[in-house]
Scaffold this motif. Structure first.
Motif, PDB file in Angstrom:
ATOM      1  N   ASN A  41      -4.384  -0.205  67.074  1.00  0.00           N
ATOM      2  CA  ASN A  41      -5.248  -0.863  66.689  1.00  0.00           C
ATOM      3  C   ASN A  41      -5.309  -0.789  65.060  1.00  0.00           C
ATOM      4  O   ASN A  41      -6.240  -0.068  64.418  1.00  0.00           O
ATOM      5  CB  ASN A  41      -6.644  -0.934  67.683  1.00  0.00           C
ATOM      6  CG  ASN A  41      -7.930  -1.732  67.408  1.00  0.00           C
ATOM      7  OD1 ASN A  41      -7.125  -2.756  66.455  1.00  0.00           O
ATOM      8  ND2 ASN A  41      -8.905  -1.275  67.721  1.00  0.00           N
ATOM      9  N   THR A  87      -2.225  -0.036  56.157  1.00  0.00           N
ATOM     10  CA  THR A  87      -1.373   0.902  55.676  1.00  0.00           C
ATOM     11  C   THR A  87      -1.089   1.576  56.488  1.00  0.00           C
ATOM     12  O   THR A  87       0.670   1.636  56.168  1.00  0.00           O
ATOM     13  CB  THR A  87      -1.923   1.164  54.174  1.00  0.00           C
ATOM     14  OG1 THR A  87      -2.579  -0.485  53.824  1.00  0.00           O
ATOM     15  CG2 THR A  87      -1.139   2.009  53.377  1.00  0.00           C
ATOM     16  N   ILE A  88      -1.450   1.942  57.042  1.00  0.00           N
ATOM     17  CA  ILE A  88      -1.508   2.770  57.917  1.00  0.00           C
ATOM     18  C   ILE A  88      -1.135   2.586  59.178  1.00  0.00           C
ATOM     19  O   ILE A  88       0.184   2.792  59.646  1.00  0.00           O
ATOM     20  CB  ILE A  88      -2.527   4.285  57.897  1.00  0.00           C
ATOM     21  CG1 ILE A  88      -3.094   5.218  57.022  1.00  0.00           C
ATOM     22  CG2 ILE A  88      -2.067   5.456  59.456  1.00  0.00           C
ATOM     23  CD1 ILE A  88      -2.243   5.395  55.981  1.00  0.00           C
ATOM     24  N   LYS A 117      -4.645  -7.390  65.046  1.00  0.00           N
ATOM     25  CA  LYS A 117      -4.930  -7.754  64.269  1.00  0.00           C
ATOM     26  C   LYS A 117      -6.237  -8.332  64.271  1.00  0.00           C
ATOM     27  O   LYS A 117      -6.144  -9.372  65.141  1.00  0.00           O
ATOM     28  CB  LYS A 117      -4.627  -8.526  63.196  1.00  0.00           C
ATOM     29  CG  LYS A 117      -2.703  -7.435  62.564  1.00  0.00           C
ATOM     30  CD  LYS A 117      -3.163  -7.061  60.934  1.00  0.00           C
ATOM     31  CE  LYS A 117      -3.417  -7.302  60.334  1.00  0.00           C
ATOM     32  NZ  LYS A 117      -4.073  -7.106  59.270  1.00  0.00           N
ATOM     33  N   GLN A 128      -8.497   8.002  62.176  1.00  0.00           N
ATOM     34  CA  GLN A 128      -7.513   8.357  60.722  1.00  0.00           C
ATOM     35  C   GLN A 128      -8.682   9.811  60.024  1.00  0.00           C
ATOM     36  O   GLN A 128      -9.945   9.235  60.645  1.00  0.00           O
ATOM     37  CB  GLN A 128      -7.281   6.913  59.862  1.00  0.00           C
ATOM     38  CG  GLN A 128      -6.348   6.527  61.386  1.00  0.00           C
ATOM     39  CD  GLN A 128      -5.123   7.470  61.308  1.00  0.00           C
ATOM     40  OE1 GLN A 128      -4.301   7.726  60.684  1.00  0.00           O
ATOM     41  NE2 GLN A 128      -4.888   7.513  62.507  1.00  0.00           N
ATOM     42  N   GLY A 159     -10.780   8.473  57.305  1.00  0.00           N
ATOM     43  CA  GLY A 159     -12.064   8.010  56.636  1.00  0.00           C
ATOM     44  C   GLY A 159     -12.802   8.152  58.097  1.00  0.00           C
ATOM     45  O   GLY A 159     -14.270   7.900  57.620  1.00  0.00           O
ATOM     46  N   ARG A 198      -5.250   9.183  43.100  1.00  0.00           N
ATOM     47  CA  ARG A 198      -4.831   7.417  42.973  1.00  0.00           C
ATOM     48  C   ARG A 198      -6.115   6.626  43.194  1.00  0.00           C
ATOM     49  O   ARG A 198      -7.107   7.197  44.043  1.00  0.00           O
ATOM     50  CB  ARG A 198      -3.301   7.404  43.319  1.00  0.00           C
ATOM     51  CG  ARG A 198      -4.075   6.881  45.068  1.00  0.00           C
ATOM     52  CD  ARG A 198      -4.408   5.971  45.580  1.00  0.00           C
ATOM     53  NE  ARG A 198      -4.735   5.542  46.893  1.00  0.00           N
ATOM     54  CZ  ARG A 198      -6.063   6.210  47.508  1.00  0.00           C
ATOM     55  NH1 ARG A 198      -6.914   6.266  46.823  1.00  0.00           N
ATOM     56  NH2 ARG A 198      -6.086   6.219  49.282  1.00  0.00           N
ATOM     57  N   ASP A 229      -4.479   1.960  46.572  1.00  0.00           N
ATOM     58  CA  ASP A 229      -3.259   1.831  47.286  1.00  0.00           C
ATOM     59  C   ASP A 229      -2.637   0.542  46.364  1.00  0.00           C
ATOM     60  O   ASP A 229      -3.283  -0.150  46.243  1.00  0.00           O
ATOM     61  CB  ASP A 229      -2.711   1.766  48.597  1.00  0.00           C
ATOM     62  CG  ASP A 229      -3.251   3.345  49.316  1.00  0.00           C
ATOM     63  OD1 ASP A 229      -3.221   4.245  49.087  1.00  0.00           O
ATOM     64  OD2 ASP A 229      -3.876   2.718  50.201  1.00  0.00           O
ATOM     65  N   GLN A 240      -0.041   9.401  49.216  1.00  0.00           N
ATOM     66  CA  GLN A 240      -1.174   8.297  50.575  1.00  0.00           C
ATOM     67  C   GLN A 240      -0.903   8.063  51.631  1.00  0.00           C
ATOM     68  O   GLN A 240      -1.695   7.620  53.089  1.00  0.00           O
ATOM     69  CB  GLN A 240      -2.412   8.347  49.815  1.00  0.00           C
ATOM     70  CG  GLN A 240      -2.662   6.912  48.925  1.00  0.00           C
ATOM     71  CD  GLN A 240      -1.071   7.241  47.650  1.00  0.00           C
ATOM     72  OE1 GLN A 240      -0.710   8.217  46.990  1.00  0.00           O
ATOM     73  NE2 GLN A 240      -0.998   5.118  47.113  1.00  0.00           N
TER      74      GLN A 240
END
Ligand code: NAD
Length: 337
Positions: free
Chosen positions: A7, A11-12, A33, A108, A110, A168, A171, A301
């Motif tokens: 879900n 990026t990940i 999405k 994740q 975050g 950084r 991304d 990352q």
């Protein structure tokens, strides 16, 4: 065979989806999405069943000519495990859906640590996730630090770790992030959140971290100082770290002087998206002064958490132990530069 739903296909999520399709013991149920952007179109090109994360947006996908397999709750319902790779904070909103459908979920870095039963790093605390319903795969930086500190702690004992993280700004696809011409102490307060985050994997480790942000998109760079409880030689430490499958010791002979050449090397090696799943530790930087170890490492990352998500799927379902899972993931993805 474990059926895995993803879900959040950014990026990940897109990297974890690709990795899942390469596992002999997993199949991808599909990806969810919110909108029919280029990533949704990529999923369709790869024949990944696409589900809408927002039921009211079915028409939006239809207008873009994208066929849907269903809604996100249908995806979750048919999954043995769901990997939530939504932007920070959205995973917390999704938790009640996963609970109501009785599907174990991986979140994740975050998300807040208190959302979950345990935070996770495959090398650090794989078995803590056994049978858990809600697990957080720690952030890219915390993953990198956990991989490095685990063998040091096991072999020499860690008295205290001090790490400055040169981060950084964003991304490559994050066009709204910065800075574009500055060097920021970030966060300005000390310690940064990274040290406490490492403590979600190793509660007793003494670690202080400081963060900066710079105008770069390629990788993070860690300046590491670890006071050890014994005093090995630099050569001993090099030998120890070289044994770790997810640490790549960058040899002097490669003449790789920074993140740009590391990424170039990964592209040349045929890595998908130029991904660097391993911590990249500059071999020449590994130095000992009495009990103090110093080194530089770079962290990609966008990709270092991908093998950790794959391992976390096996950890929560108790279908493999840490060594088996790490070995399978490494072999299927081609980890080891
Ligand atoms: P991203 O923005 O690239 O991808 C998130 C995806 O989720 C996007 O495609 C977005 O459209 C989609 N999305 C938004 N709301 C949604 C919803 N309600 N339901 C389903 N999908 C939704 O973000 P990312 O960089 O992949 O980050 C995802 C998580 O991974 C965050 O917790 C982040 O902190 C963590 N993380 C990111 C990085 C990194 O460097 N990018 C590294 C490690 C961990």
């Amino acid at each position: 065979m474990l059926t895995v739903g993803i879900n959040g296909y950014g990026t990940i999520g897109k990297r974890v989806a690709d990795a899942v399709t390469q596992q002999p013991d997993m199949e991808l149920a599909g990806v969810a999405k919110t909108r029919p952007n280029f990533e949704a179109q990529t999923a369709v090109r790869k024949d990944y069943p696409l589900y809408t994360a927002v039921e009211e947006r079915v028409e939006l996908f239809e207008e873009a000519g994208i066929g849907l397999a269903g809604t996100v709750s249908e995806l979750v319902e048919q999954s043995d495990v769901v990997v939530d790779a939504c932007p920070s904070g959205i995973g917390a909103d999704n938790k009640s859906m996963y609970e109501s459908l009785d599907t174990p979920a991986l979140y994740q870095g975050g998300e807040d640590a208190d959302l979950v039963d345990t935070s996770f790093n495959a090398r650090g605390n794989y078995s803590a996730a056994a049978g858990a319903s809600h697990v957080r795969v720690v952030s890219c930086n915390t993953t990198g630090l956990s991989r490095l500190l685990t063998p040091l702690q096991e072999q020499y004992g860690v008295e205290k770790a001090r790490v400055t993280l040169v981060r950084r700004g964003g991304d490559p696809g994050q066009t709204s992030r910065g800075p574009i011409n500055d060097i920021l102490p970030n966060p300005i307060t000390v310690p940064s959140h990274h040290g406490p985050d490492v403590n979600t994997v190793f509660p007793d480790l003494d670690i202080d971290t400081l963060g900066m942000k710079v105008p770069a998109t390629l990788m993070h760079l860690h300046s590491v100082n670890v006071t050890l409880e014994s005093s090995p030689t630099a050569a001993d430490v090099r030998d120890l770290l070289r044994e770790e499958s997810r640490l790549f010791l960058v040899p002097e002979s490669m003449a790789i002087d920074g993140a740009g050449k590391l990424k170039e090397f990964a592209h040349d090696a045929g890595r998908p998206r130029g991904d660097v799943w391993e911590n990249c530790v500059w071999e020449e930087s590994i130095s000992m002064e009495d009990n103090d170890l110093y080194l530089f490492e770079a962290i990609h990352q966008e990709s270092d958490v991908v093998p950790e998500n794959v391992d976390a799927i096996r950890a929560v379902t108790e279908t493999a132990d840490a060594n088996e899972s790490i070995a399978t993931t490494n072999e299927t993805l081609g980890i080891g530069l």
